[in-house]
Scaffold this motif. Structure first.
Motif, PDB file in Angstrom:
ATOM      1  N   MET A 141     -16.120  -1.534  -2.395  1.00 33.74           N
ATOM      2  CA  MET A 141     -17.002  -2.664  -2.568  1.00 33.74           C
ATOM      3  C   MET A 141     -16.743  -3.678  -1.485  1.00 33.74           C
ATOM      4  O   MET A 141     -15.611  -4.075  -1.253  1.00 33.74           O
ATOM      5  N   LEU A 142     -17.826  -4.114  -0.825  1.00 29.55           N
ATOM      6  CA  LEU A 142     -17.743  -5.136   0.210  1.00 29.55           C
ATOM      7  C   LEU A 142     -18.709  -6.266  -0.141  1.00 29.55           C
ATOM      8  O   LEU A 142     -19.856  -6.290   0.309  1.00 29.55           O
ATOM      9  N   PHE A 143     -18.252  -7.152  -1.018  1.00 27.91           N
ATOM     10  CA  PHE A 143     -19.006  -8.353  -1.355  1.00 27.91           C
ATOM     11  C   PHE A 143     -18.150  -9.557  -0.966  1.00 27.91           C
ATOM     12  O   PHE A 143     -16.973  -9.633  -1.346  1.00 27.91           O
ATOM     13  N   SER A 144     -18.751 -10.505  -0.254  1.00 28.08           N
ATOM     14  CA  SER A 144     -17.977 -11.644   0.246  1.00 28.08           C
ATOM     15  C   SER A 144     -17.607 -12.592  -0.890  1.00 28.08           C
ATOM     16  O   SER A 144     -18.452 -12.960  -1.709  1.00 28.08           O
ATOM     17  N   ARG A 167     -20.682 -13.139  -5.077  1.00 33.94           N
ATOM     18  CA  ARG A 167     -19.826 -13.082  -6.264  1.00 33.94           C
ATOM     19  C   ARG A 167     -20.641 -12.601  -7.467  1.00 33.94           C
ATOM     20  O   ARG A 167     -20.163 -11.825  -8.283  1.00 33.94           O
ATOM     21  N   SER A 168     -21.884 -13.056  -7.557  1.00 27.95           N
ATOM     22  CA  SER A 168     -22.772 -12.606  -8.634  1.00 27.95           C
ATOM     23  C   SER A 168     -22.973 -11.076  -8.537  1.00 27.95           C
ATOM     24  O   SER A 168     -22.943 -10.355  -9.537  1.00 27.95           O
ATOM     25  N   GLN A 169     -23.136 -10.574  -7.300  1.00 21.34           N
ATOM     26  CA  GLN A 169     -23.299  -9.126  -7.098  1.00 21.34           C
ATOM     27  C   GLN A 169     -22.007  -8.370  -7.434  1.00 21.34           C
ATOM     28  O   GLN A 169     -22.037  -7.303  -8.049  1.00 21.34           O
ATOM     29  N   LEU A 170     -20.886  -8.943  -7.010  1.00 26.26           N
ATOM     30  CA  LEU A 170     -19.582  -8.327  -7.299  1.00 26.26           C
ATOM     31  C   LEU A 170     -19.357  -8.257  -8.812  1.00 26.26           C
ATOM     32  O   LEU A 170     -18.959  -7.213  -9.352  1.00 26.26           O
ATOM     33  N   ASN A 171     -19.617  -9.383  -9.489  1.00 21.08           N
ATOM     34  CA  ASN A 171     -19.453  -9.416 -10.947  1.00 21.08           C
ATOM     35  C   ASN A 171     -20.283  -8.328 -11.620  1.00 21.08           C
ATOM     36  O   ASN A 171     -19.814  -7.626 -12.524  1.00 21.08           O
ATOM     37  N   ALA A 172     -21.528  -8.198 -11.186  1.00 20.20           N
ATOM     38  CA  ALA A 172     -22.439  -7.228 -11.808  1.00 20.20           C
ATOM     39  C   ALA A 172     -21.966  -5.794 -11.556  1.00 20.20           C
ATOM     40  O   ALA A 172     -22.058  -4.924 -12.431  1.00 20.20           O
ATOM     41  N   THR A 173     -21.446  -5.561 -10.354  1.00 23.07           N
ATOM     42  CA  THR A 173     -20.939  -4.227 -10.017  1.00 23.07           C
ATOM     43  C   THR A 173     -19.755  -3.888 -10.917  1.00 23.07           C
ATOM     44  O   THR A 173     -19.673  -2.782 -11.489  1.00 23.07           O
ATOM     45  N   LEU A 174     -18.842  -4.843 -11.081  1.00 23.47           N
ATOM     46  CA  LEU A 174     -17.660  -4.609 -11.916  1.00 23.47           C
ATOM     47  C   LEU A 174     -18.049  -4.456 -13.388  1.00 23.47           C
ATOM     48  O   LEU A 174     -17.437  -3.670 -14.116  1.00 23.47           O
ATOM     49  N   LEU A 175     -19.079  -5.189 -13.830  1.00 22.84           N
ATOM     50  CA  LEU A 175     -19.551  -5.041 -15.213  1.00 22.84           C
ATOM     51  C   LEU A 175     -20.054  -3.617 -15.452  1.00 22.84           C
ATOM     52  O   LEU A 175     -19.710  -2.988 -16.464  1.00 22.84           O
ATOM     53  N   PHE A 235     -20.526  -0.020  -2.025  1.00 26.54           N
ATOM     54  CA  PHE A 235     -21.500  -0.929  -2.623  1.00 26.54           C
ATOM     55  C   PHE A 235     -21.294  -2.275  -1.956  1.00 26.54           C
ATOM     56  O   PHE A 235     -20.172  -2.791  -1.967  1.00 26.54           O
ATOM     57  N   GLY A 236     -22.348  -2.859  -1.383  1.00 25.19           N
ATOM     58  CA  GLY A 236     -22.107  -4.161  -0.792  1.00 25.19           C
ATOM     59  C   GLY A 236     -23.179  -4.660   0.150  1.00 25.19           C
ATOM     60  O   GLY A 236     -24.225  -4.051   0.311  1.00 25.19           O
ATOM     61  N   ALA A 277     -28.202 -13.325 -10.796  1.00 25.60           N
ATOM     62  CA  ALA A 277     -29.321 -13.316  -9.856  1.00 25.60           C
ATOM     63  C   ALA A 277     -29.973 -11.937  -9.812  1.00 25.60           C
ATOM     64  O   ALA A 277     -29.400 -10.952 -10.283  1.00 25.60           O
ATOM     65  N   ALA A 278     -31.168 -11.861  -9.221  1.00 22.50           N
ATOM     66  CA  ALA A 278     -31.843 -10.558  -9.066  1.00 22.50           C
ATOM     67  C   ALA A 278     -30.977  -9.591  -8.251  1.00 22.50           C
ATOM     68  O   ALA A 278     -30.921  -8.395  -8.553  1.00 22.50           O
ATOM     69  N   SER A 279     -30.312 -10.101  -7.229  1.00 21.10           N
ATOM     70  CA  SER A 279     -29.459  -9.221  -6.415  1.00 21.10           C
ATOM     71  C   SER A 279     -28.265  -8.704  -7.215  1.00 21.10           C
ATOM     72  O   SER A 279     -27.687  -7.672  -6.862  1.00 21.10           O
ATOM     73  N   ALA A 280     -27.898  -9.429  -8.272  1.00 25.63           N
ATOM     74  CA  ALA A 280     -26.828  -8.956  -9.161  1.00 25.63           C
ATOM     75  C   ALA A 280     -27.370  -7.884 -10.099  1.00 25.63           C
ATOM     76  O   ALA A 280     -26.691  -6.882 -10.367  1.00 25.63           O
ATOM     77  N   GLU A 281     -28.584  -8.091 -10.588  1.00 24.84           N
ATOM     78  CA  GLU A 281     -29.180  -7.072 -11.463  1.00 24.84           C
ATOM     79  C   GLU A 281     -29.307  -5.751 -10.707  1.00 24.84           C
ATOM     80  O   GLU A 281     -29.017  -4.675 -11.246  1.00 24.84           O
TER      81      GLU A 281
END
Ligand code: ACM
Length: 374
Positions: free
Chosen positions: A1-4, A14-22, A69-70, A272-276
């Protein structure tokens, strides 16, 4: 995972990272994939394209990772993809972007311009008018998005009054220029492709200048719940965003995703949509992994093409022709509470058309997705 987790796009990533980990938690709680847990390996590329490339190399060459993912900014995807392609890896990219790209080593789960900019323009022409001022951050996604939007505006017999750029890390002077341009042109709409931390400054400058969102809204593809969470209360009120998902959606699939997210990360953590997209792409990956029973990217890609998933936004599907995703466009307007009210949602899912092969602004039928809304 490469999310800043640092730098200008840290909040949205961070919203994308959180969603990936969820999603990974959910998959592992249900027994993993064919009896084995998914193990995330994470690095922080600090919103810096060069770091994405370096850390992509490290993930594949050192950490033994084959699937990444990132990325949020297109500049970071464009830096990472050659690394992934040269090593026969696979990138899952969950951010809306400018289109006009295809990598056989990338799954694109965010919106292409025909799925966010085009419905946004249709809405704005009806609701606000056809004189546009374009403002963006100074990098590839805004340049290319503004090119697409300019073509669409002109084809709808509208006018682009000017196109201005501000640095990714803007100072106050940059917003003074923005305010001057707005006063000079008095557009019907300000189309913003400003990203990251500068977004809050843009909306603040707009409000402090005394402009009226009801008459001249900022319309964006990138101002999500994550950027609004960084603003002063009221700064985003009345402004418009086009995206396939909003945290405020009331369908049961959206509610259960948002509830699980808030349970894990707290009530104020933005979805966010990018997190979904980051969330559902992990589920699509896990299904492909289960059926391929290997993380060899070629086998995963075979399983992924044409695959469907009941995502929080509705049923999504990966188009085998271009590795992009069928999505459900929506237009949201920010209410007094800072949440998006949905002002328009076409009743169809839209086929990804990243090269605008079907450019007609009025014909949705050729691109509609027959599958059901969630
Ligand atoms: C973006 O740079 N694709 C938001």
């Amino acid at each position: 995972m490469l999310f800043s987790q640092s730098g200008v796009t840290a909040a949205i990533e961070r919203s994308q990272l959180n969603a990936t980990l969820l999603a990974i938690d959910e998959i592992n709680a249900a027994g993993g994939v064919n009896g084995r847990p998914i193990e995330p390996v994470m690095h922080d590329p600090a919103s810096n394209p060069k770091r994405y490339a370096e850390l992509g190399e490290a993930l594949i060459d050192r950490d033994g990772v084959r699937v990444i993912f990132g990325c949020y900014m297109s500049s970071t995807r464009k830096a990472l993809l050659p690394v992934v392609e040269a090593r026969n890896g696979l990138l899952f990219y969950s951010t809306l972007y400018e289109g006009f790209e295809y990598s056989p080593r990338c799954i694109y789960s965010g919106a292409a311009p025909n799925q966010n900019a085009l419905p946004l323009l249709k809405y704005l022409l009806e609701a606000h008018g056809n004189r546009f001022l374009l403002v963006g951050s100074n990098y590839v996604f805004p340049y290319e998005s503004n090119r697409v939007m300019s073509d669409l505006v002109v084809s709808a017999k509208g006018r682009v009054l000017n196109e201005i750029y501000i640095p990714l890390e803007p100072g106050e002077k940059d917003f003074e220029r923005f305010v001057r341009e707005v006063r000079k042109h008095e557009p019907d709409v300000i189309f913003s492709t400003v990203v990251g931390a500068g977004t809050a400054q843009l909306y603040q400058a707009y409000r402090e200048a005394g402009f009226d969102p009801a008459r001249m809204p900022i319309a964006s593809l990138t101002t999500s719940e994550a950027e609004i969470a960084q603003m002063e209360p009221g700064d985003a009120e009345g402004h418009i965003t086009s995206a396939p998902f909003f945290e405020s959606l009331t369908t049961s699939s959206a509610r259960s995703f948002v509830s699980a997210f808030k349970l894990k990360y707290g009530h104020s953590a933005p979805v966010a949509a990018s997190a979904e997209a980051a969330y559902f792409q992990v589920h699509l990956f896990a299904r492909a992994l289960a059926s391929a029973d290997t993380d060899a990217p070629e086998a995963l890609l075979d399983a992924l093409k044409g695959s469907e998933y009941d995502a929080p936004q509705g049923r999504v599907k990966i188009e085998p022709e271009n590795n992009h995703t069928y999505l459900w466009p929506k237009i949201g307007r920010v209410g007094a509470d800072g949440a998006f009210e949905i002002v328009w949602a076409p009743p169809v899912g839209i086929k990804p058309d990243p090269y605008f092969l079907s450019p007609s602004i009025d014909d949705w039928s050729s691109l509609a997705f027959e599958s059901r809304r969630a």
